[in-house]
Structures are given as C-alpha cells and as structure tokens.
Design a protein around this motif. Structure first.
Motif, PDB file in Angstrom:
ATOM      1  N   PHE A 196      -3.282   1.518  -1.678  1.00 20.37           N
ATOM      2  CA  PHE A 196      -3.800   0.221  -1.246  1.00 20.37           C
ATOM      3  C   PHE A 196      -3.139  -0.223   0.058  1.00 20.37           C
ATOM      4  CE2 PHE A 196      -3.474  -4.445  -1.235  1.00 20.37           C
ATOM      5  CZ  PHE A 196      -4.827  -4.766  -1.215  1.00 20.37           C
ATOM      6  N   LEU A 197      -1.813  -0.133   0.112  1.00 20.32           N
ATOM      7  CA  LEU A 197      -1.076  -0.621   1.280  1.00 20.32           C
ATOM      8  C   LEU A 197      -1.271   0.261   2.510  1.00 20.32           C
ATOM      9  CD1 LEU A 197       2.201  -1.512  -0.626  1.00 20.32           C
ATOM     10  CD2 LEU A 197       0.625  -3.161   0.425  1.00 20.32           C
ATOM     11  N   HIS A 198      -1.172   1.571   2.321  1.00 19.97           N
ATOM     12  CA  HIS A 198      -1.254   2.481   3.458  1.00 19.97           C
ATOM     13  C   HIS A 198      -2.701   2.872   3.765  1.00 19.97           C
ATOM     14  CE1 HIS A 198       0.075   5.399   6.370  1.00 19.97           C
ATOM     15  NE2 HIS A 198      -0.579   6.362   5.755  1.00 19.97           N
ATOM     16  N   GLY A 199      -3.412   3.273   2.713  1.00 19.29           N
ATOM     17  CA  GLY A 199      -4.772   3.766   2.926  1.00 19.29           C
ATOM     18  C   GLY A 199      -5.781   2.676   3.250  1.00 19.29           C
ATOM     19  N   LEU A 200      -5.706   1.550   2.557  1.00 17.97           N
ATOM     20  CA  LEU A 200      -6.705   0.485   2.747  1.00 17.97           C
ATOM     21  C   LEU A 200      -6.255  -0.591   3.741  1.00 17.97           C
ATOM     22  CD1 LEU A 200      -7.996   0.037  -0.918  1.00 17.97           C
ATOM     23  CD2 LEU A 200      -8.962   1.437   0.925  1.00 17.97           C
ATOM     24  N   LEU A 201      -4.996  -1.026   3.636  1.00 20.05           N
ATOM     25  CA  LEU A 201      -4.523  -2.081   4.539  1.00 20.05           C
ATOM     26  C   LEU A 201      -3.974  -1.538   5.858  1.00 20.05           C
ATOM     27  CD1 LEU A 201      -2.729  -4.615   2.143  1.00 20.05           C
ATOM     28  CD2 LEU A 201      -5.091  -4.639   2.992  1.00 20.05           C
ATOM     29  N   GLY A 202      -3.652  -0.251   5.893  1.00 19.34           N
ATOM     30  CA  GLY A 202      -3.175   0.372   7.126  1.00 19.34           C
ATOM     31  C   GLY A 202      -1.724   0.084   7.467  1.00 19.34           C
TER      32      GLY A 202
ATOM     33  N   LEU B 252       3.643   4.075   6.930  1.00 20.80           N
ATOM     34  CA  LEU B 252       4.030   4.958   5.834  1.00 20.80           C
ATOM     35  C   LEU B 252       5.295   4.455   5.138  1.00 20.80           C
ATOM     36  CD1 LEU B 252       3.001   7.711   4.740  1.00 20.80           C
ATOM     37  CD2 LEU B 252       4.743   8.783   6.152  1.00 20.80           C
ATOM     38  N   THR B 253       6.324   4.151   5.908  1.00 15.48           N
ATOM     39  CA  THR B 253       7.596   3.719   5.336  1.00 15.48           C
ATOM     40  C   THR B 253       7.462   2.375   4.635  1.00 15.48           C
ATOM     41  OG1 THR B 253       8.812   4.922   7.038  1.00 15.48           O
ATOM     42  CG2 THR B 253      10.008   3.193   5.878  1.00 15.48           C
ATOM     43  N   THR B 254       6.821   1.414   5.280  1.00 12.02           N
ATOM     44  CA  THR B 254       6.629   0.093   4.676  1.00 12.02           C
ATOM     45  C   THR B 254       5.847   0.207   3.376  1.00 12.02           C
ATOM     46  OG1 THR B 254       6.682  -0.968   6.853  1.00 12.02           O
ATOM     47  CG2 THR B 254       5.689  -2.232   5.051  1.00 12.02           C
ATOM     48  N   SER B 255       4.784   0.984   3.401  1.00 13.64           N
ATOM     49  CA  SER B 255       3.962   1.172   2.205  1.00 13.64           C
ATOM     50  C   SER B 255       4.761   1.828   1.091  1.00 13.64           C
ATOM     51  CB  SER B 255       2.736   2.027   2.526  1.00 13.64           C
ATOM     52  OG  SER B 255       1.937   1.397   3.489  1.00 13.64           O
ATOM     53  N   ALA B 256       5.563   2.828   1.430  1.00 11.16           N
ATOM     54  CA  ALA B 256       6.361   3.540   0.428  1.00 11.16           C
ATOM     55  C   ALA B 256       7.409   2.614  -0.185  1.00 11.16           C
ATOM     56  CB  ALA B 256       7.030   4.762   1.052  1.00 11.16           C
ATOM     57  N   ILE B 257       8.067   1.812   0.621  1.00 16.48           N
ATOM     58  CA  ILE B 257       9.092   0.898   0.107  1.00 16.48           C
ATOM     59  C   ILE B 257       8.464  -0.137  -0.818  1.00 16.48           C
ATOM     60  CG2 ILE B 257      10.678  -0.966   0.765  1.00 16.48           C
ATOM     61  CD1 ILE B 257      11.308   0.730   3.301  1.00 16.48           C
ATOM     62  N   ILE B 258       7.380  -0.759  -0.378  1.00 14.97           N
ATOM     63  CA  ILE B 258       6.739  -1.814  -1.174  1.00 14.97           C
ATOM     64  C   ILE B 258       6.160  -1.244  -2.463  1.00 14.97           C
ATOM     65  CG2 ILE B 258       4.850  -3.500  -1.240  1.00 14.97           C
ATOM     66  CD1 ILE B 258       5.333  -3.913   1.793  1.00 14.97           C
ATOM     67  N   SER B 259       5.489  -0.092  -2.380  1.00 13.23           N
ATOM     68  CA  SER B 259       4.888   0.473  -3.585  1.00 13.23           C
ATOM     69  C   SER B 259       5.951   0.918  -4.587  1.00 13.23           C
ATOM     70  CB  SER B 259       3.944   1.628  -3.239  1.00 13.23           C
ATOM     71  OG  SER B 259       4.652   2.748  -2.739  1.00 13.23           O
ATOM     72  N   THR B 260       7.069   1.423  -4.088  1.00 16.34           N
ATOM     73  CA  THR B 260       8.170   1.802  -4.983  1.00 16.34           C
ATOM     74  C   THR B 260       8.735   0.565  -5.669  1.00 16.34           C
ATOM     75  OG1 THR B 260       8.729   3.734  -3.647  1.00 16.34           O
ATOM     76  CG2 THR B 260      10.454   2.875  -5.096  1.00 16.34           C
ATOM     77  N   GLU B 261       8.915  -0.505  -4.923  1.00 12.64           N
ATOM     78  CA  GLU B 261       9.439  -1.733  -5.529  1.00 12.64           C
ATOM     79  C   GLU B 261       8.440  -2.307  -6.541  1.00 12.64           C
ATOM     80  OE1 GLU B 261      12.213  -4.385  -6.639  1.00 12.64           O
ATOM     81  OE2 GLU B 261      12.522  -2.668  -5.324  1.00 12.64           O
ATOM     82  N   LEU B 262       7.146  -2.199  -6.262  1.00 14.78           N
ATOM     83  CA  LEU B 262       6.136  -2.636  -7.243  1.00 14.78           C
ATOM     84  C   LEU B 262       6.265  -1.841  -8.540  1.00 14.78           C
ATOM     85  CD1 LEU B 262       2.961  -3.085  -4.995  1.00 14.78           C
ATOM     86  CD2 LEU B 262       4.285  -4.898  -6.125  1.00 14.78           C
ATOM     87  N   ALA B 263       6.504  -0.545  -8.411  1.00 13.61           N
ATOM     88  CA  ALA B 263       6.686   0.301  -9.600  1.00 13.61           C
ATOM     89  C   ALA B 263       7.961  -0.091 -10.343  1.00 13.61           C
ATOM     90  CB  ALA B 263       6.731   1.773  -9.197  1.00 13.61           C
ATOM     91  N   ILE B 264       9.019  -0.394  -9.618  1.00 16.17           N
ATOM     92  CA  ILE B 264      10.275  -0.817 -10.255  1.00 16.17           C
ATOM     93  C   ILE B 264      10.068  -2.131 -11.001  1.00 16.17           C
ATOM     94  CG2 ILE B 264      12.609  -1.682  -9.764  1.00 16.17           C
ATOM     95  CD1 ILE B 264      12.756   0.505  -7.561  1.00 16.17           C
ATOM     96  N   ILE B 265       9.348  -3.065 -10.385  1.00 19.55           N
ATOM     97  CA  ILE B 265       9.047  -4.343 -11.053  1.00 19.55           C
ATOM     98  C   ILE B 265       8.230  -4.095 -12.310  1.00 19.55           C
ATOM     99  CG2 ILE B 265       7.760  -6.516 -10.835  1.00 19.55           C
ATOM    100  CD1 ILE B 265       8.581  -6.438  -7.793  1.00 19.55           C
TER     101      ILE B 265
END
Length: 156
Positions: free
Chosen positions: A45-51, A54-67
């Motif tokens: 969603f963050l990288h593919g759809l919102l553009g 790579l690093t920002t998307s990976a950090i945010i998506s990892t934190e979403l998974a941790i939450i």
C-alpha cells in the motif's frame, strides 16, 4: 535423570504447564504469521500504491506489523496475564519493551542470515527461514519472561 525429575516430567501440573507454554508458543507463531501479511500488505500500500520510498515504506510497514503483533499477543497469546487495559502507562511501557525485543530480534535475524549465507554458502531463503525460526523462539522467550513476566518454576 533422578526420580524427582521423572516425577516432574509426568506430574499432571507439570504437563499442564508444558501444554500452556506450547499453546502460547503456537499462538505467538500464528500472531507472527499474521504480522507477515500486515507487513507485506502495508508495504504494498505504502510503496506500490502511495509511492513512498522503499525505506520509508519498509519502516512504516514493519512498525504496523509490530503494532498488530503486540495487540494480538496482548489480547490472545498472553491475554490471561495481561495488564488491565485501564493502566495506559503500563501498556505503553509493555509496547515499548515489545518494540525493543523485536528490534533486537531483527538484528539477530540479520546476523544469522549473513552468517549462514557467508560462512556456509547456504541458500539465502533457507537461511532466512532458519533465522525466522530462531528469532521466533528468542522473541517468545524474552517476551514471556520480561514483558508478560511469566515464570514457570517447579514450585508452582
């Protein structure tokens, strides 16, 4: 193995504690598996759809998974020993510990992958699978003892 150790192995209370521990580990792994989908879905969603980068998307998506993993582990895996939900400060502290444990787990994961690939020329995906299994036990054990503070002793 002496008689007392044998008794402890077959003692119904010990068997019950073992079952509870295994049951928690299975739930912890299921929650972790759900986190993979949250991470990948968030990343897409963050990288593919919102553009986003790579690093920002990976950090945010990892934190979403941790939450996601923290919430489900707190409610389901360790729900019977969780902090009452009205104690926000304790929940925030527990979440901070969970994040720290996951960060250390991530570093251990990277170290295992690099060690297996570079030292033994193992396939990177096989090395990653082994690292995930090792880190799952690390994350579970540390969270069990430090975050949800469950101690299994021979007296209890």
């Amino acid at each position: 193995m002496n008689n007392w150790e044998i008794y402890q192995l077959i003692n119904p209370l010990s068997l019950h504690r073992l079952w509870v521990l295994i049951s928690r580990l299975i739930r912890f792994a299921i929650v972790g598996f759900s986190g993979v989908f949250v991470d990948l879905g968030g990343f897409y969603f963050l990288h593919g759809l919102l553009g986003l980068s790579l690093t920002t998307s990976a950090i945010i998506s990892t934190e979403l998974a941790i939450i996601n993993n923290f919430i489900w582990n707190d409610m389901w895996t360790f729900g019977d020993v969780s902090t009452p939900k009205n104690l926000v400060t304790q929940q925030v502290q527990k979440f901070g510990k969970f994040n720290l444990i996951c960060l250390v787990g991530m570093l251990v994961n990277v170290a295992i992958v690099n060690f297996l690939v570079n030292k033994f020329t193992m396939n990177a995906y096989m090395a990653k699978l082994i690292a995930i299994i090792c880190v799952t036990f690390w994350n579970f054990g540390i969270n069990l003892r430090w975050n949800w503070q469950i101690k299994y002793t021979t007296e209890s």
